[in-house]
Design an enzyme around this catalytic site. Structure first.
Site, short mmCIF file in Angstrom:
data_model
loop_
_atom_site.label_atom_id
_atom_site.label_comp_id
_atom_site.label_asym_id
_atom_site.label_seq_id
_atom_site.Cartn_x
_atom_site.Cartn_y
_atom_site.Cartn_z
N ARG A 135 0.88 -1.16 0.00
CA ARG A 135 0.00 0.00 0.00
C ARG A 135 0.92 1.22 0.00
NH1 ARG A 135 -1.90 -3.68 3.87
NH2 ARG A 135 -3.98 -4.52 3.41
N LYS A 160 -1.96 -2.16 7.43
CA LYS A 160 -3.39 -1.98 7.68
C LYS A 160 -3.86 -2.96 8.74
CE LYS A 160 -7.76 -1.56 5.20
NZ LYS A 160 -8.43 -1.67 3.88
N HIS A 266 -2.55 2.43 -5.64
CA HIS A 266 -3.10 1.12 -5.27
C HIS A 266 -3.24 0.20 -6.49
CE1 HIS A 266 -4.44 -0.76 -1.57
NE2 HIS A 266 -5.40 -1.37 -2.22
N ARG A 269 -0.56 -2.35 -6.59
CA ARG A 269 -0.78 -3.45 -5.64
C ARG A 269 -1.71 -4.50 -6.25
NH1 ARG A 269 -0.98 -4.89 -0.06
NH2 ARG A 269 -3.03 -5.54 0.68
N HIS A 292 -3.59 -9.67 3.84
CA HIS A 292 -5.04 -9.80 3.98
C HIS A 292 -5.39 -10.73 5.13
CE1 HIS A 292 -5.81 -8.66 -0.52
NE2 HIS A 292 -5.66 -7.60 0.26
N TYR A 301 -9.04 -11.19 -6.88
CA TYR A 301 -8.11 -11.17 -8.01
C TYR A 301 -8.30 -12.36 -8.94
CZ TYR A 301 -6.02 -7.53 -5.23
OH TYR A 301 -5.83 -6.38 -4.49
#
Length: 320
Positions: A135, A160, A266, A269, A292, A301
Site C-alpha cells: 500500500r 493496515k 493502489h 498493488r 489480507h 483477483y
C-alpha cells in the site's frame, strides 16, 4: 462546554484509544460537520432524527459515496459511544452497502511505460508498489532498518489493521534501494549537523527509544523534504515523503505514457497480486504477501484473471 474544548475532548479520547492520526483527522472533520449542519447544537441534545437528517443530506444533496457515508457514520457512532456515552440505536440508516468493484490492473508493458516516465525516488516507489504489493503508506513509511538485502526481505511495521508482516525484496531493486539509502543518509547527516536528526515515530516509541531515534537505522527511506513538529510530542523531526507528492508525479507519468485507465498507487498493488496468480503462485502465499486477514479479500483477483471462466469460449468465436 465551548466547541473548541469539546473537540479537544474528542481528540483526547481518540488518542487514548490509539486511533491513527489520519483517522483522528477524518473523525474530527465529520464531527465538526455534523455539529455545524445541525445549527451548532450540542450533540447531547440531538438524537436519531438529527443523525438521520445529516446522513440523508450527505447521500442526497452531496451525493457522497457509500464509503464516505459510512466514514461519517463511524465518526458519529464514536462520538456518541465514547464522548456522549450513549449508543445510537434504531437508526433508520445503517452502514451503506459498498459495491464490489473488480480492481483495475495494469499489464506488464503498461507498468513499464509508466516507470519509463518516472525518475529517482518516484521510480523506486512505483517499482516497490508493483514489485512488493505495498500500500502507498507502507512504501513511504519504510525505514532503513526494515530492509534486509541479505535475506531479500522487507519488514512492514503496522500495516493496515496494525499488523506486521514480511514481504519479498526484488533482487533487481537492491541497487536502487542502496542508492536511495545514501540519499537518505545525506539528508540525515545535514539534520544532525544542524542539531536535529530525530525521525517521527508513534508516541509510545518516542518515550521508549528517545535519543536512539537519531540513529540512521530509524530514518525513513523516503524522507520528507522539510522538517516538522511532531503532532503528539511536539519535538522537531523529519517525517516521510507525503503521498500527495507521489500522486502528483504518478498522474504526470500516466498521462505521458498515454494509458487510458484510472491509475492510482493502489493499482500497482492490484497488478502485483494479479501477476503472481497468473504466474501460478498459491493464493494463500499471495494473501500473506498482501497482508489480507480474510482469503475472500484476496479471491477478488481470481475474477480479474478470469479463473472461474478459464476455458470458456464465446459463441461468436465459433462463427469466424
Amino acid at each position: 462546554m465551548k466547541r473548541s474544548l469539546f473537540i479537544e475532548r474528542v481528540r483526547s479520547e481518540l488518542r487514548t484509544r490509539h486511533y491513527s492520526l489520519q483517522t483522528e483527522k477524518t473523525y474530527l472533520y465529520w464531527i465538526r460537520h455534523f455539529i455545524l449542519f445541525n445549527d451548532k447544537r450540542h450533540p447531547e441534545v440531538m438524537g436519531n432524527a438529527d443523525i438521520e437528517r445529516f446522513l440523508s443530506y450527505l447521500a442526497v444533496n452531496r451525493k457522497v459515496s457509500a464509503a464516505t457515508q459510512n466514514q461519517a457514520l463511524c465518526a458519529i457512532v464514536f462520538l456518541y459511544r465514547y464522548i456522549i456515552q450513549r449508543d445510537t440505536e434504531n437508526l433508520s440508516y445503517g452502514f451503506a452497502k459498498r459495491p464490489q468493484n473488480v480492481p483495475t490492473v495494469l499489464a506488464p508493458n503498461e507498468v513499464t511505460a509508466i516507470l519509463n516516465q518516472l525518475k529517482g525516488k518516484y521510480w523506486l516507489i512505483t517499482a516497490l508498489l508493483y514489485g512488493c504489493g505495498f500500500r502507498i503508506h507502507e512504501a513511504l513509511s519504510l525505514r532503513i532498518k526494515d530492509i534486509d538485502p541479505h535475506n531479500r526481505s522487507i519488514f512492514i511495521f503496522r500495516g493496515k489493521g496494525r499488523k506486521d508482516r514480511y514481504t519479498l525484496l526484488p533482487e533487481i531493486l537492491v541497487a536502487s534501494i542502496q542508492h536511495q539509502m545514501q540519499e537518505a543518509q545525506h539528508v540525515h547527516e545535514a539534520d544532525l549537523a544542524e542539531g536535529y536528526g530525530s525521525t517521527s515515530v508513534p508516541p509510545a516509541l518516542y518515550r521508549k527509544y528517545g535519543k536512539a531515534l537519531t540513529d540512521f537505522a530509524w530514518q525513513y527511506l523516503f524522507p520528507s523534504t522539510t522538517r516538522c513538529q511532531h503532532p503528539y510530542d511536539n519535538y522537531i523531526c523529519r517525517h516521510h515523503l507525503h503521498s500527495t507528492a507521489y500522486a502528483k508525479h504518478l498522474r504526470k507519468a500516466v498521462k505521458a505514457s498515454n494509458i487510458h485507465k484510472r491509475v492510482t498507487a493502489h493499482t500497482f498493488r492490484h497488478s502485483f497480486a494479479t501477476n503472481l496468480l497468473l504466474n501460478g503462485s498459491d493464493i494463500r502465499t499471495v494473501q500473506e504477501l498482501l497482508g489480507h486477514s480474510d482469503l475472500r479479500t484476496t479471491e477478488i483477483y481470481t475474477h480479474v484473471i478470469g479463473e472461474r471462466r478459464a476455458g470458456t469460449r464465446s459463441p461468436v468465436d465459433s462463427l469466424f
